[in-house]
Design a protein around this motif. Structure first.
Motif: not given
Length: 233
Positions: A1-2, A24-27, A29, A116, A125-126
């Motif tokens: 999860m991101t 949310q389905k794509e990560g 949250t 994304k 990212h992250s």
């Protein structure tokens, strides 16, 4: 999860719910929604999102106005959603600081893909939001919270706005290879095509200001065929 936080500002609750579910389905949250400029601004200040999705037509004004307000303090990617399809609306959205424009009706998966892509281009990212943590320090280099000034061993470097932008990308991503395409997209806000000489000139000038020996750089290295990597040691 991101850990990236997404803010959606749209007065159509069905659209907010659809995008929230898809993201949310794509990560993603952490997704917050708002239905007006006022609520969106309050959420932006409280939530500190990494990316915002703005509808243009809102009950208390236009998403353009919220974009301008966000741009006074933040460089986060901004995507516009709109039922307007005129080219002038798209150009205006991008001209005032937007990063992408999606016309309604749209595919929610396409919006997730664009989210994304924008986060990837911004090198976010992250990464944790560090807006409230003050200066960013990487080895010998520090950048103030507003990302307007860079110092080396406590001494201010006389950098242009584009050079500061480049240092911001590098210092948020130490020891990571950043492609030329990513750097140009983030700092210039444009596609890279045909801009190789422009970027190379700015990198050369930046090295002249941060390196002891620009011809043999120790901090900002070229990774042949891939891009550039920065370390502050």
């Amino acid at each position: 999860m991101t850990e990236n936080r997404i803010l959606i500002v749209d007065d159509e609750k069905d659209i907010c719910q659809l995008l929230t579910t898809t993201l949310q389905k794509e990560g993603f949250t952490a997704v917050q929604t708002a239905g007006s400029i006022q609520e969106g601004w309050e959420q932006f200040q409280a939530f500190s999102p990494h990316l915002a999705i703005l509808d243009i037509m809102l009950p208390d004004g236009e998403g353009y106005d919220l974009c301008k307000k966000i741009r006074e303090t933040s460089r986060i990617p901004i995507l516009f959603l709109s039922a307007r399809t005129e080219e002038v609306d798209k150009i205006l959205g991008l001209a005032i600081g937007g990063d992408d424009y999606v016309s309604k009706p749209f595919s929610p998966k396409e919006v997730a893909y664009r989210v994304k892509a924008q986060l990837r281009r911004a090198g976010m990212h992250s990464m944790e939001d560090n807006q409230s943590e003050g200066a960013t320090t990487v080895g010998l280099f520090s950048m103030n919270a507003e990302e307007t000034e860079v110092t080396k061993e406590g001494k201010r470097l006389e950098l242009t706005a584009k050079e500061v932008g480049l240092m911001g990308c590098f210092m948020r991503n130490p020891d990571r290879i950043l492609s030329k395409e990513t750097l140009f997209q983030v700092v210039w806000g444009e596609d890279f095509f045909g801009a190789d000489n422009t970027l190379m000139v700015h990198i050369r000038r930046l090295r002249e200001k941060i390196e002891e020996t620009p011809a043999d750089p120790q901090h900002l290295k070229t990774v042949k065929g891939l891009g550039y990597r920065f370390n502050g040691k």
